[in-house]
Write a protein that holds these residues in place. Structure first.
Motif, PDB file in Angstrom:
ATOM      1  N   TYR A  41       6.446  -6.278  -4.759  1.00 19.94           N
ATOM      2  CA  TYR A  41       5.214  -6.639  -4.369  1.00 19.94           C
ATOM      3  C   TYR A  41       4.872  -6.652  -2.981  1.00 19.94           C
ATOM      4  O   TYR A  41       4.316  -7.623  -2.225  1.00 19.94           O
ATOM      5  N   SER A  42       5.871  -5.751  -2.243  1.00 16.98           N
ATOM      6  CA  SER A  42       5.540  -6.003  -0.654  1.00 16.98           C
ATOM      7  C   SER A  42       5.182  -4.705  -0.443  1.00 16.98           C
ATOM      8  O   SER A  42       5.988  -3.554  -0.026  1.00 16.98           O
ATOM      9  N   PRO A  43       3.907  -4.486  -0.464  1.00 15.93           N
ATOM     10  CA  PRO A  43       3.240  -2.896  -0.240  1.00 15.93           C
ATOM     11  C   PRO A  43       3.896  -2.141   1.178  1.00 15.93           C
ATOM     12  O   PRO A  43       4.113  -1.007   1.009  1.00 15.93           O
ATOM     13  N   SER A  44       4.129  -3.065   2.016  1.00 19.19           N
ATOM     14  CA  SER A  44       4.527  -2.200   3.374  1.00 19.19           C
ATOM     15  C   SER A  44       5.781  -1.708   3.189  1.00 19.19           C
ATOM     16  O   SER A  44       6.183  -0.685   3.939  1.00 19.19           O
ATOM     17  N   ARG A  45       6.891  -2.214   2.048  1.00 19.86           N
ATOM     18  CA  ARG A  45       7.919  -1.569   2.167  1.00 19.86           C
ATOM     19  C   ARG A  45       7.899  -0.172   1.312  1.00 19.86           C
ATOM     20  O   ARG A  45       8.925   0.594   1.362  1.00 19.86           O
ATOM     21  N   LEU A  75      -0.101  -4.015  11.217  1.00 22.73           N
ATOM     22  CA  LEU A  75      -0.502  -2.635  11.388  1.00 22.73           C
ATOM     23  C   LEU A  75      -1.956  -2.433  10.768  1.00 22.73           C
ATOM     24  O   LEU A  75      -2.982  -2.068  11.472  1.00 22.73           O
ATOM     25  N   PRO A  76      -1.809  -3.028   9.436  1.00 20.46           N
ATOM     26  CA  PRO A  76      -3.189  -2.631   8.553  1.00 20.46           C
ATOM     27  C   PRO A  76      -4.537  -3.406   9.375  1.00 20.46           C
ATOM     28  O   PRO A  76      -5.601  -2.800   9.410  1.00 20.46           O
ATOM     29  N   HIS A  77      -4.113  -4.516   9.536  1.00 22.59           N
ATOM     30  CA  HIS A  77      -5.235  -5.361  10.319  1.00 22.59           C
ATOM     31  C   HIS A  77      -5.864  -4.750  11.661  1.00 22.59           C
ATOM     32  O   HIS A  77      -6.759  -4.821  12.132  1.00 22.59           O
ATOM     33  N   PHE A  78      -4.709  -4.420  12.161  1.00 16.91           N
ATOM     34  CA  PHE A  78      -4.859  -3.948  13.939  1.00 16.91           C
ATOM     35  C   PHE A  78      -5.496  -2.567  13.606  1.00 16.91           C
ATOM     36  O   PHE A  78      -6.826  -2.523  14.428  1.00 16.91           O
ATOM     37  N   HIS A 126     -11.782  -7.692   1.171  1.00 14.18           N
ATOM     38  CA  HIS A 126     -10.813  -7.228   1.966  1.00 14.18           C
ATOM     39  C   HIS A 126      -9.354  -7.789   1.296  1.00 14.18           C
ATOM     40  O   HIS A 126      -9.334  -8.784   0.297  1.00 14.18           O
ATOM     41  N   GLY A 127      -8.160  -7.261   1.406  1.00  9.01           N
ATOM     42  CA  GLY A 127      -7.003  -7.735   0.962  1.00  9.01           C
ATOM     43  C   GLY A 127      -6.076  -8.585   2.210  1.00  9.01           C
ATOM     44  O   GLY A 127      -6.813  -8.875   2.883  1.00  9.01           O
ATOM     45  N   GLY A 128      -4.957  -8.822   1.871  1.00  5.41           N
ATOM     46  CA  GLY A 128      -3.976  -9.206   2.470  1.00  5.41           C
ATOM     47  C   GLY A 128      -3.434 -10.479   1.799  1.00  5.41           C
ATOM     48  O   GLY A 128      -3.260 -11.614   2.391  1.00  5.41           O
ATOM     49  N   TYR A 129      -3.172 -10.339   0.359  1.00  5.21           N
ATOM     50  CA  TYR A 129      -2.744 -11.305  -0.576  1.00  5.21           C
ATOM     51  C   TYR A 129      -3.271 -12.681  -0.260  1.00  5.21           C
ATOM     52  O   TYR A 129      -2.626 -13.792  -0.202  1.00  5.21           O
ATOM     53  N   TRP A 130      -4.567 -12.686  -0.245  1.00  3.12           N
ATOM     54  CA  TRP A 130      -5.098 -13.962  -0.074  1.00  3.12           C
ATOM     55  C   TRP A 130      -4.743 -14.796   1.009  1.00  3.12           C
ATOM     56  O   TRP A 130      -5.301 -16.278   0.991  1.00  3.12           O
ATOM     57  N   GLY A 193     -12.966  -3.549  -3.754  1.00  3.64           N
ATOM     58  CA  GLY A 193     -12.211  -4.376  -3.380  1.00  3.64           C
ATOM     59  C   GLY A 193     -10.464  -3.593  -3.223  1.00  3.64           C
ATOM     60  O   GLY A 193     -10.239  -2.864  -3.762  1.00  3.64           O
ATOM     61  N   HIS A 194      -9.871  -4.279  -2.056  1.00  4.56           N
ATOM     62  CA  HIS A 194      -8.457  -3.533  -1.910  1.00  4.56           C
ATOM     63  C   HIS A 194      -7.586  -4.694  -2.028  1.00  4.56           C
ATOM     64  O   HIS A 194      -7.503  -5.640  -1.585  1.00  4.56           O
ATOM     65  N   SER A 195      -6.440  -4.244  -2.794  1.00  6.66           N
ATOM     66  CA  SER A 195      -5.326  -5.227  -3.065  1.00  6.66           C
ATOM     67  C   SER A 195      -5.823  -6.510  -3.697  1.00  6.66           C
ATOM     68  O   SER A 195      -6.333  -6.576  -4.826  1.00  6.66           O
ATOM     69  N   ALA A 196      -5.464  -7.434  -2.853  1.00  5.30           N
ATOM     70  CA  ALA A 196      -5.925  -8.741  -3.277  1.00  5.30           C
ATOM     71  C   ALA A 196      -7.426  -8.666  -3.557  1.00  5.30           C
ATOM     72  O   ALA A 196      -7.892  -9.650  -4.405  1.00  5.30           O
ATOM     73  N   GLY A 197      -8.076  -7.978  -2.676  1.00  4.51           N
ATOM     74  CA  GLY A 197      -9.799  -7.976  -2.853  1.00  4.51           C
ATOM     75  C   GLY A 197     -10.174  -7.402  -4.140  1.00  4.51           C
ATOM     76  O   GLY A 197     -11.211  -7.458  -4.679  1.00  4.51           O
ATOM     77  N   SER A 237       8.281 -14.624  -3.071  1.00  2.89           N
ATOM     78  CA  SER A 237       8.187 -15.543  -1.894  1.00  2.89           C
ATOM     79  C   SER A 237       7.004 -15.681  -1.333  1.00  2.89           C
ATOM     80  O   SER A 237       6.279 -16.673  -0.919  1.00  2.89           O
ATOM     81  N   GLU A 238       6.203 -14.399  -1.122  1.00  2.00           N
ATOM     82  CA  GLU A 238       4.934 -14.627  -0.392  1.00  2.00           C
ATOM     83  C   GLU A 238       3.904 -15.272  -1.130  1.00  2.00           C
ATOM     84  O   GLU A 238       3.139 -15.811  -0.585  1.00  2.00           O
ATOM     85  N   ASN A 239       3.861 -15.237  -2.508  1.00  2.00           N
ATOM     86  CA  ASN A 239       2.751 -15.566  -3.193  1.00  2.00           C
ATOM     87  C   ASN A 239       2.932 -17.098  -4.046  1.00  2.00           C
ATOM     88  O   ASN A 239       2.063 -17.462  -4.614  1.00  2.00           O
ATOM     89  N   ASP A 311      -0.699   6.001   0.254  1.00  2.10           N
ATOM     90  CA  ASP A 311      -0.046   4.720   0.213  1.00  2.10           C
ATOM     91  C   ASP A 311      -0.764   3.418   0.013  1.00  2.10           C
ATOM     92  O   ASP A 311      -2.348   3.860  -0.017  1.00  2.10           O
ATOM     93  N   HIS A 312      -0.298   2.227   0.008  1.00  2.00           N
ATOM     94  CA  HIS A 312      -1.058   1.162  -0.428  1.00  2.00           C
ATOM     95  C   HIS A 312      -2.427   1.149   0.804  1.00  2.00           C
ATOM     96  O   HIS A 312      -3.418   0.322   0.503  1.00  2.00           O
ATOM     97  N   PHE A 313      -2.051   1.335   1.918  1.00  2.00           N
ATOM     98  CA  PHE A 313      -3.179   1.093   3.036  1.00  2.00           C
ATOM     99  C   PHE A 313      -3.871   2.424   3.385  1.00  2.00           C
ATOM    100  O   PHE A 313      -5.158   2.138   3.774  1.00  2.00           O
ATOM    101  N   GLU A 314      -3.331   3.656   3.428  1.00  2.00           N
ATOM    102  CA  GLU A 314      -4.016   4.837   3.636  1.00  2.00           C
ATOM    103  C   GLU A 314      -5.101   4.873   2.375  1.00  2.00           C
ATOM    104  O   GLU A 314      -6.251   5.363   2.922  1.00  2.00           O
TER     105      GLU A 314
END
Ligand SMILES: N[C@@H](CC(=O)c1ccccc1NC=O)C(=O)O
Length: 338
Positions: A41-45, A75-78, A126-130, A193-197, A237-239, A311-314
């Motif tokens: 559940y860590s998409p960036s990995r 990077l996703p938000h950037f 948008h996403g970002g795990y809420w 919606g993306h991910s959490a969105g 751990s994140e959620n 990938d999850h962001f692309e």
């Protein structure tokens, strides 16, 4: 013998849940360690290019050389910030429109050149795990959609710790009610919606609009790399802080809700596209497939798409491109060509 029989019955029942099915008993995440769940559940990995030089080449049309300095988790938000600046540069946007009384209850409306009473609307969450993300970094699909006459609305909601999941679901509901009341002649409201969105958008399949005095003209859902069962997430751990009890996870799980109390589609023509990136983790794949299957069993007009080499962001970032397969699917769905 008797003890054995009782043990077998207990073991079987322990695997069942109130959903009435026992597939959860076999859910692969139940056999995962906490580390493995964190990993799944860590998409960036799971990204294959993010942060690499190739990513910056691929996104040179979006990006900014300085992107290489940005840590992968940011990077996703950037990238979204750059894209959003460009979408706003056209000048056809209404920014920070309040849809409720709260400070965070604002949305941005991006209009096509030819504004009419009967525009279709795509409303994005948008996403970002809420817990992260903003409407100010999320205007990816604006230019290719407004170019074809679709109005795009990007919604802000109170991420944690300010907002709870229940409050976010409520705010998303209010934002859709606002769009319907503001544009009653719309040609359809499509939620994306993306991910959490995607989770928040999917929760709208369960919404009770009667309390809001208006039924939005919902014609479709585009769910990108979403999570629909929050039970495994409450062990990450994140959620974990967002989901203190199993009831919180179940109440906010569209998959669990649709399995336990199937809801009939209000409009049987409403389309639901469930998509996942090829490089998303196995748990993200499983969640999307199970949600799609549950929707089909419930009589919803659903389709499933695994997006090649994404990938999850692309999967989201590419929506800046008119010729991207998902942009084309969205446009064809809105204009009823498929
Ligand atoms: N810390 C997370 C960040 C993340 O999951 C995320 C970031 C931006 C947009 C969506 C995300 N995921 C789900 O909402 C990660 O490991 O990728």
């Amino acid at each position: 013998m008797c003890v054995w029989w009782y043990m077998c019955v207990w073991w079987y029942k322990a695997g069942m849940d109130v959903s009435g099915g026992n597939h959860r008993h076999e859910a692969p995440w139940k056999r995962m360690s906490k580390e493995e769940l964190d990993n799944q559940y860590s998409p960036s990995r799971w990204v294959v290019r993010l942060g690499a030089e190739e990513a910056m080449r691929t996104y040179s049309q979006i990006g900014n050389e300085a992107g290489l300095e940005v840590p992968p988790a940011h990077l996703p938000h950037f990238i979204g910030e750059e894209v959003t600046k460009r979408a706003r540069a056209t000048g056809r946007s209404l920014l920070n429109v309040p849809y409720g009384d709260g400070d965070g209850e604002k949305l941005d409306i991006y209009l096509p050149e030819a504004v009419s009473e009967a525009m279709p609307f795509l409303v994005f969450f948008h996403g970002g795990y809420w817990q992260s993300g903003s409407k100010d970094t999320s205007a990816f699909m604006v230019n290719p959609l407004t170019a074809q006459g679709v109005a795009v609305v990007i919604v802000a909601y109170d991420i944690a710790p300010k907002g709870t999941l229940d409050q976010m679901v409520d705010q998303v509901t209010q934002s859709i009610v606002f769009v319907q009341k503001q544009y009653p002649g719309n040609q359809g409201i499509y939620l994306c919606g993306h991910s959490a969105g995607a989770h928040l958008a999917a929760m709208m399949l369960l919404a009770d609009w009667t309390k809001h005095g208006v039924t939005p003209n919902l014609k479709g859902f585009f769910l990108l790399s979403g999570v629909y069962d929050l039970e495994p997430i409450m062990h990450t751990s994140e959620n974990a802080p967002l989901l203190p009890a199993l009831e919180d996870a179940q109440r906010n799980s569209p998959l669990w809700q649709l399995e336990t109390a199937p809801t009939q589609p209000a409009d049987p023509a409403c389309r639901i596209l469930v998509t996942v990136g090829q490089h998303d983790s196995p748990e993200f794949h499983r969640q999307s497939r199970e949600f799609y299957q549950t929707l089909c069993q419930g009589g919803w007009k659903a389709s499933f798409e695994e997006l090649h080499d994404m990938d999850h962001f692309e999967i989201l970032w590419n929506l800046t491109q008119e010729d991207y397969v998902l942009t084309q699917i969205i446009l064809k769905t809105i204009f009823q060509e498929s």
